[in-house]
Structure formats: C-alpha cells, structure tokens
Design an enzyme around this catalytic site. Structure first.
Site, PDB file in Angstrom:
ATOM      1  N   GLU A  15       5.359  -1.045  13.429  1.00  0.00           N
ATOM      2  CA  GLU A  15       6.191   0.037  13.965  1.00  0.00           C
ATOM      3  C   GLU A  15       5.826   1.359  13.292  1.00  0.00           C
ATOM      4  OE1 GLU A  15      10.400  -0.943  14.205  1.00  0.00           O
ATOM      5  OE2 GLU A  15      10.925   1.189  14.296  1.00  0.00           O
TER       6      GLU A  15
ATOM      7  N   LYS B  28      18.985  -4.010  11.213  1.00  0.00           N
ATOM      8  CA  LYS B  28      17.584  -4.020  11.656  1.00  0.00           C
ATOM      9  C   LYS B  28      16.814  -2.929  10.908  1.00  0.00           C
ATOM     10  CE  LYS B  28      13.918  -3.246  14.471  1.00  0.00           C
ATOM     11  NZ  LYS B  28      12.969  -2.115  14.414  1.00  0.00           N
TER      12      LYS B  28
ATOM     13  N   HIS C  49      10.159   9.732  15.482  1.00  0.00           N
ATOM     14  CA  HIS C  49       9.604   8.491  16.006  1.00  0.00           C
ATOM     15  C   HIS C  49       8.554   8.791  17.072  1.00  0.00           C
ATOM     16  CE1 HIS C  49      10.271   4.191  16.184  1.00  0.00           C
ATOM     17  NE2 HIS C  49      10.010   4.249  17.476  1.00  0.00           N
TER      18      HIS C  49
ATOM     19  N   ASP D 233       7.443 -15.290   2.687  1.00  0.00           N
ATOM     20  CA  ASP D 233       7.834 -15.885   3.962  1.00  0.00           C
ATOM     21  C   ASP D 233       8.921 -15.015   4.605  1.00  0.00           C
ATOM     22  OD1 ASP D 233       9.173 -17.438   5.866  1.00  0.00           O
ATOM     23  OD2 ASP D 233       8.919 -19.301   4.752  1.00  0.00           O
TER      24      ASP D 233
END
Ligand code: MEV
Length: 422
Positions: free
Chosen positions: A77, A259, A372, A275
């Site tokens: 991202e 998130k 963004h 992991d």
C-alpha cells in the site's frame, strides 16, 4: 542535506552503505534478482513455482527508547511507510516512543474428551505427575532451556461441555514459539493420554491468544507539532482524541481504526520474517465488546501535548523460522540493530501507534485522499513505465484530472508526453 525520502533508491542504498548500516553482501540481497533463491523457497512451501516480491522500504525518524532507527516495512500500500515516518518525526521531537514489554510465555492447550470420574481427577493427575511432565517437556526440546525458555507452568483449566483441558505455559525464549510450543505440547499430551484412563486425547496445540506476550508503547506530541494549514495544533490534538474515542464507541469505525494500526504492524512483521497471521490472530483475540481497539489517546493540558498509548499482544520472535531462512528478513533485523524478541515487540508496537496517529491526523484535517492519491498517482505512473525524470509530469497530469486517473490514462499521458518531446 537531501532527505532520505527524496533520494533515488540507488542513492538510498549508497547512503546506507556509507553509514555502514549494510555491507556489500546486503547490497547484493537488496539489488540482485532473485533475493530469495529457488533452492530456499522450494523447501519452504509445497508446490513452489516462484516468489512474490513486495516493496521493502524504511520508515524514517523513529526514536524508540532513546535509539534512533529506520524501520524496515514490507508493504504494497503506497502511503503506509510515508504515514509511519511522518508520525514518527512528530513524536521524535518530543523525545520518541517509550516501550514496556511483557513476555511471559505462550499457552498450549491439551484437550481431552470424556468426563473424568470426578472434577478433581485431572487436578490430582497434574499434581502427582508435574515433575515427570516437566521432564517430558524438557526432553522434547532440550535446547530451549539453554536459550532462556522452558515450561513455566502446568495447570488444569475449568472443564467445559465435556472437554477437559491441561494448559502448559511455555516461554519460547527469543523464538516466536510455534514449533517449540507445539513440539512440547504434543510430547506432554502423549505422556498424559497414556496415563489418563477414560479420557480421549482430542488435540494438543498452542493458543494464538497470547495475552502474556504483549507490548506497550507511549508517544507524546507537542501541540506545536500537529498543526495543518487550516487548523492549529491544539485543535488537531482534540480532534484526534475525539476520533480515537469514536473508535471505542463505534464498531464500524473501530474496524477501520484498527486496520490503520495493522498497516504499520503487519508491514514490520512481514519484513522481519514473522508470521503475520499469528500476529493478527493474537491482536484481534485481545479485543471484545468493552475493548474495541489497542490504542488510547488523551491530552496532557499541562505539557500541551497529545499523548498516545498502545497495548497489544505481539507474539514475535527474533530467531528461528523464516527469520533465519529469508535473506530479506535477516537484513531487516540487521537494519533494526538485531533486536531480541522483546525489543522487536516494542518497535512493532511503536510503528502501529505511529500509523494510527498519522491516519487520524489526516482524517480529522484534510482527509486521507490527498496524500494517498499522490502516492497512488506515482504508483500508476511507474506502472505505466515512467522513468524517474518523467514521473513528476505524469503525476501532475493525473492529479489535474484525478477522477479519470487509471493505468490506461497514465500510459496514454506518458505516450503523449514522449511524442511531444520527439
Ligand atoms: C487506510 O489503509 C487506513 C485508514 O483507513 C485507517 C483509519 O481510517 O484510521 C486511513
């Protein structure tokens, strides 16, 4: 001096080499193809056919417990590394992150079905056999003790609906622990099953609910380091506190808030060969109706600062597993000055807190799309094949007509540009 983010990739590598952060072998890992040799990859997973590279970048400006760091992040991202660096810089100006770590062990569940003759049967069994169980655990993984780990506690969990459970609390040392904990759990399970009449062994497996392996980090930001063009720093701070509070009362918002925290956490976890699924499972298992997120933000009126805290389970390792096989993971750990597992937990939690701050500051001021979209445009321009000296012009043209920005538009803009230069 040119800022790190303004350098080309080649110049960033040259700077890291000049600083001695990387050596010539590391340079080869970062630039040679493939970074992960087939001989290694083919032995890591079944039916391997290739590798799946994602960009590795360095989040700049982190100061964690007094140590300045550039933190490796592997992420697709575009805005994640820029956002983390931006927040870290604001936090560094007030002294940086302060962390505290708890690393007391991972629980393995040994589960039986069937009802024992009386509820005390398992308790008594564990009491009578504890010394033997400890021996079995030790023999299943003798080197663990030399690395500072081992079986810490054996207990019987309250039985539920026909299931009986023995829990082992195992300190995995600096390893993430899945292999060692499961090896010990299976050995102890076998030992117990052979001696427990009337109970059938169902399974023995670690729990990804790891509340004993958790990291806390605190960050402070002076009001003076928060303003935007249109809002003063104190107002931004109060809006951030309100945004964080809203996540605590709105499950819809909490999911997005979290998130944003995971954006930073996952990227460092992946870069260091840990992991990512384990970390997500552990982090989300800590949340419930009352506790919807891992961060809290408040105002320190006296010091005129915004104060942020994160408290999150992070069962990370710094040795073993993919960390020892993946060249990129080894290199990431080296860039972090080869931290032990506790230190790595503090670093990862701090990056999560930084990501959270950056997202909220953007949300309560200009919104996230402006920053963004610039990165998105850059990524489109690069996918269309723009060279470094063409990037800026393609990005500007995409921004000027942002509703039509796509790979197709970027390609056609690039072709037009090249044709007019002919
Ligand atoms: C985007 O990847 C993450 C954010 O949506 C997080 C947030 O809303 O807090 C910006």
């Amino acid at each position: 001096m040119t800022k790190f983010y303004e350098l080309s990739t080649a110049n960033r590598l040259a700077q890291l080499r000049a600083e001695d952060s990387i050596d010539d072998d590391d340079l080869r890992v970062l630039t040679d193809e493939p970074a992960l040799p087939t001989a290694v990859a083919a032995n890591m997973v079944e039916n391997q056919i290739g590798n799946f590279p994602v960009p590795l970048g360095l989040a700049d400006h982190f100061v964690i417990d007094g140590e300045a760091l550039r933190v490796p992040m592997a992420v697709e991202e575009p805005s994640v590394i820029a956002a983390a660096s931006n927040a870290a810089q604001r936090i560094a100006r007030a002294g940086g992150f302060r962390t505290s770590i708890r690393r007391d062990g991972i629980i393995a569940q040994i589960v039986f079905t069937g009802i024992p003759a009386s509820p005390e049967v398992l308790q008594m069994f564990v009491r009578e056999h504890e010394a033997e169980i400890r021996k079995v655990a030790h023999n299943a993984h003798p080197s663990l003790q030399t690395h500072g780990g081992g079986l810490r506690k054996v207990s019987v969990s309250a039985s539920a609906e026909g299931f009986e459970e023995i829990d082992l609390l195992i300190d995995p040392g600096d390893a993430m622990g899945a292999n060692v904990v499961n090896t010990i759990a299976e050995a102890v399970a076998k030992y117990c099953a052979e001696r427990l009449d009337g109970l059938d062994l169902l399974m023995a497996i670690l729990s990804n609910k790891t509340e004993n392996q958790r990291a806390r980090s605190e960050a402070r930001i002076d009001f003076g380091n928060l303003p935007t063009r249109d809002m003063d720093g104190e107002e931004v701070a109060h809006h951030i506190v309100a945004a964080a509070r809203f996540a605590e009362v709105s499950p819809l918002r909490a999911a997005t808030h979290n998130k944003g925290i995971m954006n930073g956490i996952n990227a460092v976890v992946l870069a260091t060969g840990n992991d990512t699924r384990n970390i997500s499972a552990a982090a989300y298992a800590d949340l419930n109706e009352q506790r919807k997120t891992w961060t809290k933000w408040s105002i320190d009126e006296e010091r005129r600062q915004l104060v942020g805290h994160i408290d999150i389970p992070l069962p990370l390792g710094s040795v073993g597993g993919a960390m020892s096989t993946l060249p990129m993971a080894k290199l990431s750990l080296k860039l972090l000055h080869n931290p032990d597992a506790s230190r790595l937990m503090g670093i990862v939690a701090s990056v999560g807190l930084a990501s959270n701050l950056s997202a909220m500051r953007a949300l309560v001021t200009r919104g996230i799309q402006e920053g963004h979209m610039n990165l998105q445009f850059k990524s489109l321009a690069m996918s269309a094949g723009a060279k470094p000296d063409e990037l800026e012009q393609v990005v500007a043209a995409l921004r000027a007509d942002s509703s039509n920005a796509s790979l197709e538009t970027a390609t056609s803009l690039l072709n037009q540009m090249r044709n007019t230069l002919k």
